[in-house]
Write a protein that holds these residues in place. Structure first.
Motif, PDB file in Angstrom:
ATOM      1  N   VAL A 145      41.831  -2.065  55.323  1.00 18.07           N
ATOM      2  CA  VAL A 145      42.979  -2.773  54.735  1.00 18.07           C
ATOM      3  C   VAL A 145      42.635  -4.247  54.522  1.00 18.07           C
ATOM      4  N   GLY A 146      41.935  -4.852  55.479  1.00 19.01           N
ATOM      5  CA  GLY A 146      41.499  -6.234  55.300  1.00 19.01           C
ATOM      6  C   GLY A 146      40.549  -6.382  54.127  1.00 19.01           C
ATOM      7  N   SER A 147      39.639  -5.420  53.976  1.00 15.91           N
ATOM      8  CA  SER A 147      38.721  -5.453  52.832  1.00 15.91           C
ATOM      9  C   SER A 147      39.466  -5.268  51.515  1.00 15.91           C
ATOM     10  N   LEU A 148      40.452  -4.379  51.518  1.00 13.39           N
ATOM     11  CA  LEU A 148      41.250  -4.190  50.300  1.00 13.39           C
ATOM     12  C   LEU A 148      42.018  -5.452  49.941  1.00 13.39           C
ATOM     13  N   LEU A 149      42.553  -6.138  50.942  1.00 13.65           N
ATOM     14  CA  LEU A 149      43.231  -7.406  50.665  1.00 13.65           C
ATOM     15  C   LEU A 149      42.259  -8.433  50.098  1.00 13.65           C
ATOM     16  N   LEU A 150      41.065  -8.495  50.686  1.00 18.48           N
ATOM     17  CA  LEU A 150      40.072  -9.457  50.232  1.00 18.48           C
ATOM     18  C   LEU A 150      39.634  -9.172  48.800  1.00 18.48           C
TER      19      LEU A 150
ATOM     20  N   PHE B 148      44.795 -15.575  44.634  1.00 15.95           N
ATOM     21  CA  PHE B 148      43.686 -15.702  45.573  1.00 15.95           C
ATOM     22  C   PHE B 148      44.164 -15.742  47.021  1.00 15.95           C
ATOM     23  N   TRP B 149      45.406 -16.133  47.263  1.00 10.20           N
ATOM     24  CA  TRP B 149      45.927 -16.173  48.638  1.00 10.20           C
ATOM     25  C   TRP B 149      45.900 -14.794  49.264  1.00 10.20           C
ATOM     26  N   LEU B 150      46.035 -13.758  48.463  1.00 11.76           N
ATOM     27  CA  LEU B 150      45.983 -12.397  48.970  1.00 11.76           C
ATOM     28  C   LEU B 150      44.610 -12.094  49.554  1.00 11.76           C
ATOM     29  N   GLY B 151      43.573 -12.604  48.926  1.00  9.46           N
ATOM     30  CA  GLY B 151      42.228 -12.448  49.452  1.00  9.46           C
ATOM     31  C   GLY B 151      42.032 -13.185  50.758  1.00  9.46           C
ATOM     32  N   PHE B 152      42.651 -14.355  50.871  1.00  9.74           N
ATOM     33  CA  PHE B 152      42.531 -15.128  52.112  1.00  9.74           C
ATOM     34  C   PHE B 152      43.266 -14.463  53.264  1.00  9.74           C
ATOM     35  N   ALA B 153      44.245 -13.633  52.983  1.00  8.08           N
ATOM     36  CA  ALA B 153      44.962 -12.917  54.044  1.00  8.08           C
ATOM     37  C   ALA B 153      44.087 -11.840  54.672  1.00  8.08           C
ATOM     38  N   GLY B 154      43.084 -11.359  53.953  1.00 12.09           N
ATOM     39  CA  GLY B 154      42.193 -10.344  54.503  1.00 12.09           C
ATOM     40  C   GLY B 154      41.222 -10.886  55.530  1.00 12.09           C
ATOM     41  N   PHE B 155      40.876 -12.171  55.445  1.00 11.79           N
ATOM     42  CA  PHE B 155      39.913 -12.753  56.384  1.00 11.79           C
ATOM     43  C   PHE B 155      40.372 -12.720  57.842  1.00 11.79           C
ATOM     44  N   PRO B 156      41.580 -13.187  58.178  1.00 10.09           N
ATOM     45  CA  PRO B 156      41.983 -13.138  59.597  1.00 10.09           C
ATOM     46  C   PRO B 156      42.090 -11.718  60.134  1.00 10.09           C
TER      47      PRO B 156
ATOM     48  N   THR C 203      38.592 -10.561  60.754  1.00 14.19           N
ATOM     49  CA  THR C 203      38.037 -11.294  61.894  1.00 14.19           C
ATOM     50  C   THR C 203      38.555 -10.729  63.200  1.00 14.19           C
ATOM     51  N   ALA C 204      39.847 -10.433  63.263  1.00 18.78           N
ATOM     52  CA  ALA C 204      40.422  -9.866  64.488  1.00 18.78           C
ATOM     53  C   ALA C 204      39.840  -8.479  64.772  1.00 18.78           C
ATOM     54  N   VAL C 205      39.676  -7.673  63.739  1.00 17.22           N
ATOM     55  CA  VAL C 205      39.123  -6.327  63.934  1.00 17.22           C
ATOM     56  C   VAL C 205      37.690  -6.407  64.442  1.00 17.22           C
ATOM     57  N   TYR C 206      36.886  -7.273  63.843  1.00 19.68           N
ATOM     58  CA  TYR C 206      35.495  -7.388  64.287  1.00 19.68           C
ATOM     59  C   TYR C 206      35.391  -7.989  65.683  1.00 19.68           C
ATOM     60  N   ALA C 207      36.330  -8.851  66.057  1.00 24.08           N
ATOM     61  CA  ALA C 207      36.330  -9.387  67.422  1.00 24.08           C
ATOM     62  C   ALA C 207      36.623  -8.280  68.435  1.00 24.08           C
ATOM     63  N   VAL C 208      37.597  -7.442  68.139  1.00 23.88           N
ATOM     64  CA  VAL C 208      37.925  -6.332  69.053  1.00 23.88           C
ATOM     65  C   VAL C 208      36.769  -5.337  69.108  1.00 23.88           C
ATOM     66  N   LYS C 209      36.157  -5.033  67.969  1.00 22.12           N
ATOM     67  CA  LYS C 209      35.008  -4.124  67.964  1.00 22.12           C
ATOM     68  C   LYS C 209      33.846  -4.715  68.756  1.00 22.12           C
ATOM     69  N   GLY C 210      33.634  -6.008  68.658  1.00 19.08           N
ATOM     70  CA  GLY C 210      32.571  -6.666  69.412  1.00 19.08           C
ATOM     71  C   GLY C 210      32.806  -6.625  70.909  1.00 19.08           C
ATOM     72  N   VAL C 211      34.053  -6.838  71.323  1.00 19.25           N
ATOM     73  CA  VAL C 211      34.380  -6.770  72.751  1.00 19.25           C
ATOM     74  C   VAL C 211      34.148  -5.367  73.280  1.00 19.25           C
ATOM     75  N   HIS C 212      34.554  -4.364  72.531  1.00 19.36           N
ATOM     76  CA  HIS C 212      34.336  -2.975  72.958  1.00 19.36           C
ATOM     77  C   HIS C 212      32.847  -2.634  72.992  1.00 19.36           C
ATOM     78  N   TRP C 213      32.100  -3.162  72.051  1.00 19.53           N
ATOM     79  CA  TRP C 213      30.662  -2.920  72.039  1.00 19.53           C
ATOM     80  C   TRP C 213      29.993  -3.558  73.251  1.00 19.53           C
ATOM     81  N   LEU C 214      30.409  -4.791  73.603  1.00 20.36           N
ATOM     82  CA  LEU C 214      29.838  -5.455  74.770  1.00 20.36           C
ATOM     83  C   LEU C 214      30.203  -4.736  76.066  1.00 20.36           C
ATOM     84  N   ARG C 215      31.428  -4.266  76.176  1.00 20.72           N
ATOM     85  CA  ARG C 215      31.829  -3.510  77.371  1.00 20.72           C
ATOM     86  C   ARG C 215      31.029  -2.226  77.513  1.00 20.72           C
TER      87      ARG C 215
END
Length: 126
Positions: free
Chosen positions: A76-81, A96-104, A107-119
């Motif tokens: 969904v974030g990629s589709l927004l971007l 273009f603001w719609l594309g900027f809404a996909g970034f956060p 970012t949140a999804v990749y942060a959660v995936k990174g935390v799970h990967w580190l655990r």
């Protein structure tokens, strides 16, 4: 080039009776039309991926469903971007603001995936 004979030196474009024709207009930044096709391809690819990920939401284990939910948010974030980029190029810069809404969201999804990967890396199950 597109001026009439009544427009001489020192005459502004607004006071000139015949301005530039549409065929002679010069754009400051010309973005090629094939960027539209690239964005359209990326959006269609993400829609196909979305259907695959939505099918994974019906898995039996909770960990698989959790990863599928993260993947849905990622798509969904990629589709927004990509959608914001395409609409910004085709419809106008105000989209273009719609594309900027996909970034956060991404970012949140990749942060959660990174935390799970580190655990998982710190505490192996085998």
């Amino acid at each position: 080039m597109g001026r009439s004979s009544g427009c001489g030196q020192g005459t502004s474009f607004e006071s000139c009776s015949v301005g530039f024709d549409a065929a002679h207009r010069v754009h400051a930044v010309g973005i090629p039309g094939w960027f539209d096709w690239i964005f359209l391809f990326l959006i269609s690819w993400q829609v196909l991926v979305l259907f695959v990920v939505l099918r994974r939401l019906r898995e039996a284990d909770s960990e698989g469903r959790f990863r599928a939910r993260l993947d849905v948010l990622d798509v969904v974030g990629s589709l927004l971007l990509f959608g914001g980029g395409l609409l910004g190029l085709v419809a106008g810069e105000s989209w273009f603001w719609l594309g900027f809404a996909g970034f956060p969201l991404m970012t949140a999804v990749y942060a959660v995936k990174g935390v799970h990967w580190l655990r998982a890396r710190r505490h192996p199950t085998t």
